[in-house]
Design a protein around this motif. Structure first.
Motif, mmCIF file in Angstrom:
data_model
loop_
_atom_site.group_PDB
_atom_site.id
_atom_site.type_symbol
_atom_site.label_atom_id
_atom_site.label_comp_id
_atom_site.label_asym_id
_atom_site.label_seq_id
_atom_site.Cartn_x
_atom_site.Cartn_y
_atom_site.Cartn_z
ATOM 1 N N GLN A 104 -16.689 20.045 35.190
ATOM 2 C CA GLN A 104 -16.935 18.683 35.251
ATOM 3 C C GLN A 104 -17.081 18.509 36.851
ATOM 4 O O GLN A 104 -17.649 17.339 37.102
ATOM 5 C CB GLN A 104 -15.646 17.982 34.707
ATOM 6 C CG GLN A 104 -16.105 16.962 33.915
ATOM 7 C CD GLN A 104 -14.679 16.159 33.313
ATOM 8 O OE1 GLN A 104 -14.095 16.945 32.719
ATOM 9 N NE2 GLN A 104 -14.486 15.103 33.369
ATOM 10 N N LYS A 114 -16.347 4.844 31.179
ATOM 11 C CA LYS A 114 -15.736 6.132 30.978
ATOM 12 C C LYS A 114 -16.644 7.136 31.713
ATOM 13 O O LYS A 114 -15.982 8.244 32.207
ATOM 14 C CB LYS A 114 -15.632 6.520 29.389
ATOM 15 C CG LYS A 114 -14.716 5.552 28.524
ATOM 16 C CD LYS A 114 -13.278 6.121 28.900
ATOM 17 C CE LYS A 114 -12.288 5.230 28.082
ATOM 18 N NZ LYS A 114 -10.969 5.515 28.571
ATOM 19 N N ARG A 115 -17.994 7.090 31.585
ATOM 20 C CA ARG A 115 -18.804 8.325 32.095
ATOM 21 C C ARG A 115 -18.519 8.256 33.657
ATOM 22 O O ARG A 115 -18.438 9.325 34.076
ATOM 23 C CB ARG A 115 -20.438 7.845 31.556
ATOM 24 C CG ARG A 115 -21.412 8.736 32.140
ATOM 25 C CD ARG A 115 -22.622 8.331 31.685
ATOM 26 N NE ARG A 115 -22.796 8.922 30.208
ATOM 27 C CZ ARG A 115 -23.517 9.729 29.803
ATOM 28 N NH1 ARG A 115 -24.063 10.603 30.731
ATOM 29 N NH2 ARG A 115 -23.620 10.180 28.607
ATOM 30 N N MET A 154 -19.320 21.429 27.547
ATOM 31 C CA MET A 154 -19.110 19.887 27.266
ATOM 32 C C MET A 154 -18.706 19.158 28.478
ATOM 33 O O MET A 154 -18.469 18.134 28.638
ATOM 34 C CB MET A 154 -18.067 19.841 26.079
ATOM 35 C CG MET A 154 -18.503 20.063 25.004
ATOM 36 S SD MET A 154 -17.200 20.008 23.629
ATOM 37 C CE MET A 154 -18.126 20.761 22.061
ATOM 38 N N GLY A 155 -17.922 20.100 29.704
ATOM 39 C CA GLY A 155 -17.674 19.847 31.004
ATOM 40 C C GLY A 155 -18.802 18.938 31.588
ATOM 41 O O GLY A 155 -18.530 18.117 32.428
ATOM 42 N N HIS A 164 -6.991 6.159 30.859
ATOM 43 C CA HIS A 164 -6.839 6.120 29.259
ATOM 44 C C HIS A 164 -5.883 5.267 28.639
ATOM 45 O O HIS A 164 -6.175 4.641 27.664
ATOM 46 C CB HIS A 164 -6.362 7.750 29.044
ATOM 47 C CG HIS A 164 -6.617 8.099 27.813
ATOM 48 N ND1 HIS A 164 -7.604 7.706 26.858
ATOM 49 C CD2 HIS A 164 -5.651 8.548 26.458
ATOM 50 C CE1 HIS A 164 -7.377 8.354 25.577
ATOM 51 N NE2 HIS A 164 -6.076 8.608 25.404
ATOM 52 N N HIS A 187 -20.929 17.001 30.151
ATOM 53 C CA HIS A 187 -21.354 15.739 29.298
ATOM 54 C C HIS A 187 -21.546 14.617 30.181
ATOM 55 O O HIS A 187 -22.653 13.965 30.073
ATOM 56 C CB HIS A 187 -20.264 15.486 28.238
ATOM 57 C CG HIS A 187 -20.562 14.261 27.420
ATOM 58 N ND1 HIS A 187 -21.366 14.145 26.489
ATOM 59 C CD2 HIS A 187 -20.227 13.036 27.597
ATOM 60 C CE1 HIS A 187 -21.549 13.153 25.801
ATOM 61 N NE2 HIS A 187 -20.670 12.529 26.705
ATOM 62 N N PRO A 188 -20.882 14.235 30.987
ATOM 63 C CA PRO A 188 -21.024 12.885 31.824
ATOM 64 C C PRO A 188 -22.582 12.877 32.784
ATOM 65 O O PRO A 188 -22.871 12.062 33.065
ATOM 66 C CB PRO A 188 -19.839 12.951 32.629
ATOM 67 C CG PRO A 188 -18.935 13.961 32.690
ATOM 68 C CD PRO A 188 -19.560 14.894 31.350
ATOM 69 N N ALA A 212 -15.493 9.855 34.548
ATOM 70 C CA ALA A 212 -15.487 11.317 34.153
ATOM 71 C C ALA A 212 -16.221 12.058 35.082
ATOM 72 O O ALA A 212 -16.161 13.209 35.188
ATOM 73 C CB ALA A 212 -16.338 11.617 32.895
ATOM 74 N N LEU A 261 -17.514 15.983 21.048
ATOM 75 C CA LEU A 261 -16.488 15.869 21.771
ATOM 76 C C LEU A 261 -15.572 14.990 21.121
ATOM 77 O O LEU A 261 -14.277 15.498 21.212
ATOM 78 C CB LEU A 261 -16.786 15.072 23.128
ATOM 79 C CG LEU A 261 -17.953 15.575 23.958
ATOM 80 C CD1 LEU A 261 -18.472 14.647 25.164
ATOM 81 C CD2 LEU A 261 -17.338 16.995 24.549
ATOM 82 N N SER A 275 -11.603 11.774 28.523
ATOM 83 C CA SER A 275 -11.731 12.403 29.927
ATOM 84 C C SER A 275 -13.166 12.979 30.272
ATOM 85 O O SER A 275 -13.426 13.083 31.309
ATOM 86 C CB SER A 275 -10.463 13.242 30.200
ATOM 87 O OG SER A 275 -10.843 14.630 29.515
ATOM 88 N N LEU A 276 -13.847 13.179 29.139
ATOM 89 C CA LEU A 276 -15.114 13.735 29.380
ATOM 90 C C LEU A 276 -16.215 12.787 29.541
ATOM 91 O O LEU A 276 -17.536 12.973 29.704
ATOM 92 C CB LEU A 276 -15.548 14.989 28.396
ATOM 93 C CG LEU A 276 -14.868 16.140 28.559
ATOM 94 C CD1 LEU A 276 -14.849 16.952 27.230
ATOM 95 C CD2 LEU A 276 -15.165 16.856 29.767
ATOM 96 N N GLY A 277 -15.795 11.509 29.486
ATOM 97 C CA GLY A 277 -16.590 10.253 29.694
ATOM 98 C C GLY A 277 -17.167 9.771 28.345
ATOM 99 O O GLY A 277 -18.281 9.169 28.321
ATOM 100 N N LEU A 282 -9.399 16.257 33.474
ATOM 101 C CA LEU A 282 -8.206 16.304 32.910
ATOM 102 C C LEU A 282 -8.042 17.577 31.976
ATOM 103 O O LEU A 282 -8.795 17.789 31.099
ATOM 104 C CB LEU A 282 -7.849 15.294 31.957
ATOM 105 C CG LEU A 282 -6.587 15.250 31.198
ATOM 106 C CD1 LEU A 282 -5.377 15.033 32.085
ATOM 107 C CD2 LEU A 282 -6.690 14.281 29.978
ATOM 108 N N ARG A 305 -23.829 14.218 20.225
ATOM 109 C CA ARG A 305 -23.147 14.616 21.012
ATOM 110 C C ARG A 305 -21.729 14.074 21.531
ATOM 111 O O ARG A 305 -20.775 14.865 21.728
ATOM 112 C CB ARG A 305 -23.980 14.913 22.482
ATOM 113 C CG ARG A 305 -23.488 16.240 23.110
ATOM 114 C CD ARG A 305 -24.475 16.577 24.485
ATOM 115 N NE ARG A 305 -24.127 15.576 25.532
ATOM 116 C CZ ARG A 305 -25.080 15.000 26.347
ATOM 117 N NH1 ARG A 305 -26.309 15.361 26.345
ATOM 118 N NH2 ARG A 305 -24.488 14.266 27.460
#
Lengths: 349, 277
Positions: free
Chosen positions: B154, B70-71, B98-99, B50, B101-102, B74, A236, A246-248, B79, A232
């Motif tokens: 997100q 990062k998670r 996909m938004g 970033h 995802h975290p 997010a 991304l 930015s999506l982790g 962004l 997954r």
């Protein structure tokens, strides 16, 4: 055609995987039955089953060389070929994802050139006498190339550019260009060994052993687990580094892990069987028409498809053609025109 | 909400952000304005962790952003980036999902809550009308809306927009700006948006931040800060800023300056000087 397949399989990936597994098993048995000596399909089945301890199957009516032909000659070759086909396709999926480019392949980063250079060196230094050392040198060459490419693409103190797809592709092209010049030079100095080098470069599954099967299968299993764990994240990453971040997704870490995974798969494939082109480029590409770009579906389906296609090609060259031609040539001769056709249809995605 | 403390950043040897400090409060809509290359996008990249500042730090809540995973970031910051190119034929719905995802475990499937959030966001952004289409077949504006919907799904306290409306038509620009403004007002969300259009920024923003050469040239409530002297200082263009009752805010007006000596203003000036003499 793809439309129909889409309708059937889009909602039911498991059934597609099961179907491909079944087809692969049938093709393995079929391929083992074909060759200079024809052995019946069900006899192959009996010979394989009889190898398991505690199961006795009457093999008395057969020619006594048949079990040896199947178990020592044909199956190692067939299974190596299956594993390499799967490994190259998996590697292609991974590379296309991390390089954000549906047209990347396992050799984009120069891994094949590195392996070829290592193999040429071994052949030229006459280490080829102990034939084990050629694959070892090839593998070492591939690993060193990968390390150098990673080193090159980590340039600059600015953290965004390092390991970016552009950096990786550029570094790969540069390194591959240098290495192919090196290979040409080795061929030039090789005198009578040049034939061995050329034959090795064209790729072949002839005289593979169970050792080759084990090594390739081991890499394949590890590679499969790693890429499924990060499937997954790979989705991304294939959308671009900034979005993924930015999506982790820890893009640097995941890219590096997948880069090493993909390269190791390519390295072991090249070391075992020489340079076999187009499988790693075409299979992920074609499978994407059916499964869509989601790597969780793409990875297993592409692996099985790659195994099926490469085994099919190897069976053609081994058992159907009057003279065996190098598998690398065959895949390029089949794959090239198919690629042209896809390209002309304008469906490069 | 998020505090920038004396950060500096340089690409190689050319400094982009110099010793910049700013405090963003929750429940406000911020717009960052400034000429090309003044460091707007770099500032956003530093805000979301970033990029790593060479000195100074960005503090989100009580944590230095670089110490967070990062998670975790997010879940706090989303962004919409300038680059909304997508090379692979995912469907719009897949991209919006996909938004989430975290929030979804590594091998888990999206929960019913995830699906519900995605459906609601797609409906509100109007992307539900092409939910099953491939992003590679969409126009630039549609793809940008799709990426915008992904950021909204997100569902973060802080939303960063990097020229998120550059390719959108005016009706979708207004629709999405209203949508995020509503989030700011009703759910105490924060928006930090980079704009090129000063007037659009003025209509929806609570505060404006003008940037110039990697520094904050001026910042404050839109009503106070929207004036021609600041616009001239930052962009080197003349303008007239006046209250517009239809938009309910100050708007800047520009004019062609290709032939300035014959412009109406200079003619009037000449006439009046003649009359005086």
């Amino acid at each position: 055609m793809t439309g129909i397949l889409n309708v059937i399989f889009a909602r039911n990936r498991t059934s597609l995987v099961v179907l491909l597994f079944f087809l692969l098993a049938v093709l393995i048995l079929l391929s083992a039955s074909m060759g200079y000596i024809e052995i019946g399909f069900f006899d192959i089945f009996k010979i394989i089953v009889s190898q398991f301890p505690g199961i006795s199957v009457g093999l008395d009516y057969m020619n006594e060389t048949w079990p040896a032909i199947v178990m020592d000659v044909r199956l190692p070759r067939i299974l190596t070929c299956t594993a390499v086909g799967a490994a190259l396709s998996l590697s292609g999926v991974v590379f296309q994802g991390i390089l954000l480019n549906p047209l990347a392949d396992p050799y984009t980063l120069g891994v094949s050139a590195g392996a070829a250079f290592g193999a040429c060196t071994a052949i030229l230094l006459n280490l080829g006498a102990a034939f084990v050392s050629v694959p070892l040198f090839a593998f070492a060459g591939a690993c060193l190339t990968l390390l150098f490419v990673i080193f090159l693409s980590c340039t600059g103190n600015n953290s965004t550019a390092s390991l970016s797809s552009n950096n990786l592709i550029l570094s790969g092209i540069i390194v591959a260009a240098i290495l192919s010049a090196g290979i040409s030079f080795l061929k030039y100095t090789a005198d009578e060994q040049v034939a061995i080098i050329i034959f090795w470069l064209m790729g072949s599954f002839a005289s593979k052993t169970w050792m080759d099967v084990m090594v390739t299968a081991l890499f394949l299993v590890v590679g499969l687990i790693v890429s499924l764990v990060f499937a997954r994240d790979l989705n991304l990453i294939s959308l671009g580094e900034r979005s993924a971040s930015s999506l982790g997704v820890d893009t640097k870490k995941v890219t590096l892990i997948l880069l090493i995974t993909g390269s190791m798969l390519a390295a072991v494939s090249v070391s075992v069987s020489g340079i076999i082109g187009f499988v790693g480029l075409l299979v992920p590409h074609m499978v994407r028409f059916i499964t869509g770009p989601d790597n969780r579906a793409l990875i297993p389906v592409a692996m099985l498809t790659g195994a099926l296609l490469l085994l099919g090609a190897d069976t053609i060259t081994r058992a159907i053609l009057p003279h065996e031609i190098p598998i690398g040539i065959l895949t390029a001769l089949i794959g090239g025109p198919v690629f042209c056709w896809i390209f002309k249809r304008g469906s490069i995605r | 909400m998020i505090v920038v403390k004396e950060i500096s950043f340089a690409y190689g040897f050319s400094p982009v952000i110099e010793n910049l400090s700013f405090e963003f409060e929750a429940g406000r809509f911020y717009s960052i304005l400034g000429p090309n290359g003044c460091g707007k996008t770099t500032l956003l990249d530093l805000l979301i962790g970033h990029l790593k500042p060479q000195s100074g730090k960005v503090v989100l809540g009580n944590n230095n952003i670089l110490s967070m995973s990062k998670r975790d970031i997010a879940k706090q910051i989303s962004l919409v980036s300038q680059n909304y190119n997508i090379n692979f034929p995912f469907t719009v719905k897949e991209v919006v999902m996909m938004g989430r995802h975290p929030y979804i475990g590594r091998f888990a499937q999206p929960s019913s809550e995830d699906v519900e959030i995605v459906n609601r966001v797609m409906e509100r952004t109007g992307t539900d009308r092409f939910a099953e289409r491939k992003v590679t077949d969409l126009s630039g504006g549609e793809r940008q809306r799709c990426v915008f919907a992904r950021a909204l799904s997100q569902d973060t306290p802080l939303l960063c927009l990097d020229e998120a409306f550059a390719n959108m038509d005016i009706s979708h620009t207004i629709r999405l700006l209203d949508l995020v403004k509503k989030e700011v007002r009703e759910r105490n969300r924060t928006v930090i948006s980079v704009f090129h259009d000063i007037n659009i920024a003025a209509i929806w923003s609570d505060l404006l931040i003008f940037m110039k050469d990697g520094k904050v040239a001026a910042s404050g409530e839109t009503e106070d800060i929207m004036c021609s002297s600041i616009i001239e200082d930052v962009f080197h263009v003349k303008s007239e800023v006046m209250y517009n009752s239809y938009s309910g805010t100050k708007q800047a007006h520009f004019r062609a300056t290709y032939n300035d000596s014959s412009s109406i203003e200079s003619k009037i000036r000449k006439r009046t000087s003649r009359q005086e003499s």
